[in-house]
Every structure is written in C-alpha cells, then in structure tokens.
Design a protein around this motif. Structure first.
Motif, PDB file in Angstrom:
ATOM      1  N   PRO A  32       0.824  -1.210   0.000  1.00 34.98           N
ATOM      2  CA  PRO A  32       0.000   0.000   0.000  1.00 34.98           C
ATOM      3  C   PRO A  32       0.857   1.259   0.000  1.00 34.98           C
ATOM      4  O   PRO A  32       1.941   1.295   0.593  1.00 34.98           O
ATOM      5  CB  PRO A  32      -0.810  -0.128   1.291  1.00 34.98           C
ATOM      6  N   LEU A  33       0.360   2.279  -0.660  1.00 34.71           N
ATOM      7  CA  LEU A  33       1.078   3.548  -0.776  1.00 34.71           C
ATOM      8  C   LEU A  33       0.782   4.408   0.442  1.00 34.71           C
ATOM      9  O   LEU A  33      -0.383   4.673   0.755  1.00 34.71           O
ATOM     10  CB  LEU A  33       0.641   4.268  -2.051  1.00 34.71           C
ATOM     11  N   SER A  34       1.838   4.866   1.132  1.00 32.32           N
ATOM     12  CA  SER A  34       1.633   5.635   2.356  1.00 32.32           C
ATOM     13  C   SER A  34       2.224   7.039   2.300  1.00 32.32           C
ATOM     14  O   SER A  34       1.968   7.851   3.189  1.00 32.32           O
ATOM     15  CB  SER A  34       2.228   4.896   3.552  1.00 32.32           C
ATOM     16  N   GLN A  35       3.051   7.335   1.263  1.00 36.23           N
ATOM     17  CA  GLN A  35       3.634   8.664   1.145  1.00 36.23           C
ATOM     18  C   GLN A  35       4.010   8.928  -0.309  1.00 36.23           C
ATOM     19  O   GLN A  35       4.146   8.006  -1.111  1.00 36.23           O
ATOM     20  CB  GLN A  35       4.876   8.815   2.021  1.00 36.23           C
ATOM     21  N   ILE A  36       4.171  10.203  -0.640  1.00 31.10           N
ATOM     22  CA  ILE A  36       4.675  10.621  -1.936  1.00 31.10           C
ATOM     23  C   ILE A  36       6.047  11.242  -1.718  1.00 31.10           C
ATOM     24  O   ILE A  36       6.190  12.168  -0.907  1.00 31.10           O
ATOM     25  CB  ILE A  36       3.742  11.647  -2.618  1.00 31.10           C
ATOM     26  N   ASP A  37       7.052  10.731  -2.403  1.00 28.64           N
ATOM     27  CA  ASP A  37       8.403  11.281  -2.307  1.00 28.64           C
ATOM     28  C   ASP A  37       8.595  12.317  -3.407  1.00 28.64           C
ATOM     29  O   ASP A  37       8.257  12.072  -4.570  1.00 28.64           O
ATOM     30  CB  ASP A  37       9.439  10.170  -2.439  1.00 28.64           C
ATOM     31  N   VAL A  38       9.130  13.466  -3.042  1.00 26.68           N
ATOM     32  CA  VAL A  38       9.183  14.613  -3.951  1.00 26.68           C
ATOM     33  C   VAL A  38      10.611  15.155  -4.045  1.00 26.68           C
ATOM     34  O   VAL A  38      11.302  15.285  -3.033  1.00 26.68           O
ATOM     35  CB  VAL A  38       8.241  15.738  -3.467  1.00 26.68           C
ATOM     36  N   LEU A  39      11.027  15.457  -5.265  1.00 33.51           N
ATOM     37  CA  LEU A  39      12.271  16.179  -5.527  1.00 33.51           C
ATOM     38  C   LEU A  39      11.903  17.596  -5.937  1.00 33.51           C
ATOM     39  O   LEU A  39      11.153  17.784  -6.897  1.00 33.51           O
ATOM     40  CB  LEU A  39      13.054  15.507  -6.658  1.00 33.51           C
ATOM     41  N   THR A  40      12.387  18.598  -5.208  1.00 32.86           N
ATOM     42  CA  THR A  40      12.114  19.990  -5.568  1.00 32.86           C
ATOM     43  C   THR A  40      13.370  20.644  -6.137  1.00 32.86           C
ATOM     44  O   THR A  40      14.495  20.255  -5.821  1.00 32.86           O
ATOM     45  CB  THR A  40      11.649  20.812  -4.352  1.00 32.86           C
ATOM     46  N   CYS A  41      13.139  21.644  -6.980  1.00 35.74           N
ATOM     47  CA  CYS A  41      14.223  22.442  -7.542  1.00 35.74           C
ATOM     48  C   CYS A  41      13.821  23.906  -7.449  1.00 35.74           C
ATOM     49  O   CYS A  41      12.759  24.289  -7.948  1.00 35.74           O
ATOM     50  CB  CYS A  41      14.479  22.052  -8.995  1.00 35.74           C
ATOM     51  N   GLU A  42      14.643  24.697  -6.803  1.00 33.87           N
ATOM     52  CA  GLU A  42      14.421  26.143  -6.712  1.00 33.87           C
ATOM     53  C   GLU A  42      15.593  26.852  -7.387  1.00 33.87           C
ATOM     54  O   GLU A  42      16.737  26.729  -6.948  1.00 33.87           O
ATOM     55  CB  GLU A  42      14.306  26.563  -5.250  1.00 33.87           C
ATOM     56  N   ILE A  43      15.295  27.561  -8.462  1.00 33.18           N
ATOM     57  CA  ILE A  43      16.315  28.261  -9.235  1.00 33.18           C
ATOM     58  C   ILE A  43      16.197  29.757  -8.955  1.00 33.18           C
ATOM     59  O   ILE A  43      15.104  30.323  -9.019  1.00 33.18           O
ATOM     60  CB  ILE A  43      16.137  27.999 -10.739  1.00 33.18           C
ATOM     61  N   THR A  44      17.320  30.390  -8.634  1.00 36.60           N
ATOM     62  CA  THR A  44      17.337  31.831  -8.357  1.00 36.60           C
ATOM     63  C   THR A  44      18.321  32.503  -9.309  1.00 36.60           C
ATOM     64  O   THR A  44      19.444  32.020  -9.512  1.00 36.60           O
ATOM     65  CB  THR A  44      17.760  32.106  -6.902  1.00 36.60           C
ATOM     66  N   THR A  45      17.877  33.602  -9.920  1.00 33.60           N
ATOM     67  CA  THR A  45      18.737  34.332 -10.839  1.00 33.60           C
ATOM     68  C   THR A  45      19.527  35.407 -10.094  1.00 33.60           C
ATOM     69  O   THR A  45      19.212  35.753  -8.939  1.00 33.60           O
ATOM     70  CB  THR A  45      17.908  35.017 -11.942  1.00 33.60           C
ATOM     71  N   ALA A  46      20.520  35.961 -10.791  1.00 28.03           N
ATOM     72  CA  ALA A  46      21.356  37.003 -10.190  1.00 28.03           C
ATOM     73  C   ALA A  46      20.554  38.240  -9.845  1.00 28.03           C
ATOM     74  O   ALA A  46      20.923  38.995  -8.932  1.00 28.03           O
ATOM     75  CB  ALA A  46      22.488  37.366 -11.147  1.00 28.03           C
ATOM     76  N   ASP A  47      19.426  38.454 -10.540  1.00 28.85           N
ATOM     77  CA  ASP A  47      18.591  39.622 -10.230  1.00 28.85           C
ATOM     78  C   ASP A  47      17.437  39.274  -9.289  1.00 28.85           C
ATOM     79  O   ASP A  47      16.499  40.047  -9.131  1.00 28.85           O
ATOM     80  CB  ASP A  47      18.070  40.288 -11.507  1.00 28.85           C
ATOM     81  N   GLY A  48      17.494  38.088  -8.661  1.00 32.18           N
ATOM     82  CA  GLY A  48      16.567  37.770  -7.576  1.00 32.18           C
ATOM     83  C   GLY A  48      15.268  37.097  -7.961  1.00 32.18           C
ATOM     84  O   GLY A  48      14.421  36.860  -7.100  1.00 32.18           O
ATOM     85  N   LEU A  49      15.076  36.747  -9.225  1.00 29.75           N
ATOM     86  CA  LEU A  49      13.860  36.055  -9.633  1.00 29.75           C
ATOM     87  C   LEU A  49      13.986  34.571  -9.299  1.00 29.75           C
ATOM     88  O   LEU A  49      15.080  33.991  -9.419  1.00 29.75           O
ATOM     89  CB  LEU A  49      13.627  36.245 -11.128  1.00 29.75           C
ATOM     90  N   GLU A  50      12.863  33.946  -8.894  1.00 26.97           N
ATOM     91  CA  GLU A  50      12.912  32.556  -8.458  1.00 26.97           C
ATOM     92  C   GLU A  50      11.923  31.700  -9.236  1.00 26.97           C
ATOM     93  O   GLU A  50      10.813  32.139  -9.554  1.00 26.97           O
ATOM     94  CB  GLU A  50      12.600  32.449  -6.960  1.00 26.97           C
ATOM     95  N   GLY A  51      12.342  30.471  -9.516  1.00 27.83           N
ATOM     96  CA  GLY A  51      11.471  29.488 -10.150  1.00 27.83           C
ATOM     97  C   GLY A  51      11.427  28.227  -9.317  1.00 27.83           C
ATOM     98  O   GLY A  51      12.441  27.806  -8.749  1.00 27.83           O
TER      99      GLY A  51
END
Length: 373
Positions: A32-51
C-alpha cells in the motif's frame, strides 16, 4: 536578464492521511502507498527572480533522482534561464550515459519545471498564458476517493462529496483478482451517481489482453468516459487492439518516461485519451512535444496526477482536457486549486502560482544548494 546564480534541490516525503491500495496491491505486486516522495528544484537568478519545480515518485526512486539532479545541476549556473531548450539539451548531454528516460529524465523534470515557472514569472503571466491557453478552466475528475481499500459505501460517499465540492467526474479503481467484484462495485457506483455523472475506471495494468477485452465488453452499457491502463503499460500493440475492439475509450501513458514511448502509443492509436505525466516524462519541454503530436493525431489528453502543473498544460491543449484531482501534494504548497462547476480554474498568479508551504520543512529529508556563495 539575470543569469542563474543558484540552484537548490530538496528531497521530501509527504505522508498520506492513510495508505491506499490499487490493483497492484490487491495482486501482491506492491505494498500500500503511504507517502509521496518529492524532488524539488528552486532556481534563483542574479537579479533575484525565483522558479520552483518538482518531480515525484510513489515508491522507490527519489534518492536516485536527487543524486542525478545534484550531479548535473552545476551545469545550470551562469546560464540564461530563458534558453530552456538549450539548457535542457546541456543537461541531457551531461548525463548522456544514463539515457533520456526513467530516473535521469525525472531528475531533469524538476529542473525543467522550475525553468518554465521562472520564465512565466519573468513575463508576469500564469504558465498557461505563456504557453498560449485555450481556456481559463479545465474539466476535473477525482481519483483519490476510489481506491480499493475503501468499502464501496465509502467510495460512494466520497464521490458524492467530490461532486458537491465542484468536481466534474469520478474515477474508481478496478483490477481485483475476482473481476466479478469489480463489476459489482462499479455497478453500485454507477447506480448511486446516476447516468449523467462522468465515470472512469483504472485497472493499473492488471489484466492480460483477453481479460481486458472481457471486462470492456461487460461494461459497455455503463457509458464510461474511459478504461485506464487495462494492460501492461508497455503493451502498445495490446492497447491498440483493445481500443479498436471496444466502444469505450482507452486511456494510458502515465507510466511511460520517454517521449519515444508515448510517440509509439500515438502512432499505434493505442489510446483514445493519452495520459502523459510531466514529472515522469522529463518535464514540460518533452511534454509539449508529446502534446503537439497527440493533437496532430486528434487524440484527447488527460495528464496524470500533479494537477498543480497539469492544469496549465491542459488549458494550453487545443482539445478540452481532463485534469486528475488527487490532493496528496496539496500540503506541500501554500496555495490550493479553485474548483467549481466541474472544472478546475487556471491560477491567475504568475508561473505555476505555487510556493512551498512553511511546514514543508517537517517532511524534508535532504537538501543541497549549488552556487549562491
């Protein structure tokens, strides 16, 4: 425009309220499935914008995704994040020896989604608008209430609750060792909901070709929207034969982790509803290639899981799509989807319109920051 200054990867385990079971569990192939495993990626530029981007697995695999992402992630630093195609190709070549599917592609998916999120934010647009949306909402159906561990009365109750909350369709799991039990449960749900409610079923690759054909013929009169994954996910020829033999549409494609695998399904007309999954196929960039070919073949598309991403892509598909409502990842984010009149509204916030919730740190297993120092 600011170049990429830092990249942060995180690995999370998001618990479910309670374990769920489908045909793979009922037949002893998985627990049975009891959790979802997640890989996150946060990208930040030199001018402070984030993805922000993410990928996932429903059992083993996220540690491998995380390891691959860390290994190729250094190639992002100093790149122009708007050049998504060029950056994606560079990452592919960085890991060329492990191929362009499976774990390697799924690691890149988190990065690719973050790049698209960043690009849409830079434009001040929701991702759907950046891609070129056809509509501001998409049809939505619920899956999480229809798993096999739930007694049929609970399934009916949850379906009723979903419809009252604005959901437009209901999917229930089938594929038990005794097909007669599937048919009894399904007939009870159809009788309870009435003929007017869109109803789907999902066998999670349970049957051989003869059993799938027998089930399909037995349920023709129920007017199902589709029968999902009746066969092994890689049996393109079998799905094509089934789609040709039945009036009820066939849906499949969620397990395929390469563009080539999905293109083969399209070429063989193995599905009436193709179900690509952005994190599994390698990101939005490869997904868009698949979607263009699916539209050319006049197919419907109903992307699998991760409604937080797929609502944007479904809105940007020429044919009115279905998005799957499963709330398992919702606790990871501050925002919640808006649903009304059978449809999920496309967020009007820039990018994906998502931010990681403050309490997500409680589920964080690992993390690394590249650059930024």
């Amino acid at each position: 425009m600011g170049a990429i200054g830092s990249v942060r990867f995180g690995r999370y385990a998001v618990p479910l309220d309670r374990p769920v079971s489908d045909a793979k569990v009922a037949t002893g192939r998985q627990r049975p499935l009891s959790q979802i495993d997640v890989l996150t990626c946060e990208i930040t530029t030199a001018d402070g914008l984030e993805g922000l981007g993410f990928s996932y697995t429903t059992r083993a695999g996220t540690p491998a995704q995380y390891a691959h992402a860390k290994e190729v992630g250094e190639n992002l630093l100093g790149e122009d994040p708007s050049d998504i195609g060029r950056v994606y190709e560079r990452l592919l070549w960085a890991g060329a020896s492990v191929g362009r599917s499976g774990v390697a592609a799924q690691a890149l998916a988190a990065i690719d989604v973050a790049l698209w999120d960043l690009k849409a934010k830079r434009a001040g647009l929701p991702l759907a608008k950046l891609l070129g949306s056809y509509r501001d909402s998409v049809r939505v159906y619920n899956t999480s209430g229809g798993y096999l561990q739930a007694p049929i009365e609970e399934v009916k109750e949850k379906a009723e609750r979903s419809l009252a909350g604005g959901i437009g369709g209901i999917k229930v799991k089938v594929g038990q060792p005794d097909m007669r039990e599937d048919l009894r449960r399904l007939a009870a749900v159809r009788e309870h909901l009435g003929e007017g409610v869109p109803l789907m079923v999902d066998a999670n690759q349970q049957w051989d070709r003869a059993s799938a054909l027998r089930f399909g013929r037995a349920v023709e009169e129920l007017g199902l929207v589709w029968i999902e994954e009746p066969l092994d996910a890689y049996d393109a020829e079998g799905h094509a034969q089934l789609a040709a033999a039945l009036d009820t549409p066939i849906a499949t494609g969620e397990m395929l982790s390469s563009v080539a695998g999905l293109v083969r399904m399209i070429d063989l007309r193995a599905a009436d509803f193709l179900q690509p999954d952005v994190p599994r196929v390698g990101g939005i960039t490869p997904y868009l290639k698949v979607a263009a070919l699916a539209d050319h073949a006049c197919l419907q598309v109903a992307p699998h899981f991760v409604m937080e991403i797929h609502v944007h892509l479904a809105a940007a598909y020429p044919r009115d799509s279905w998005v799957e409502h499963i709330e398992w990842l919702s606790p990871l984010f501050e925002e919640r989807p808006e649903i009304a009149d059978g449809r999920m509204l496309v967020p009007d916030r820039p990018g994906l319109g998502l931010t990681l919730a403050a309490h997500a740190r409680d589920w964080r297993l690992d993390g690394v920051l590249l650059g930024g120092g």
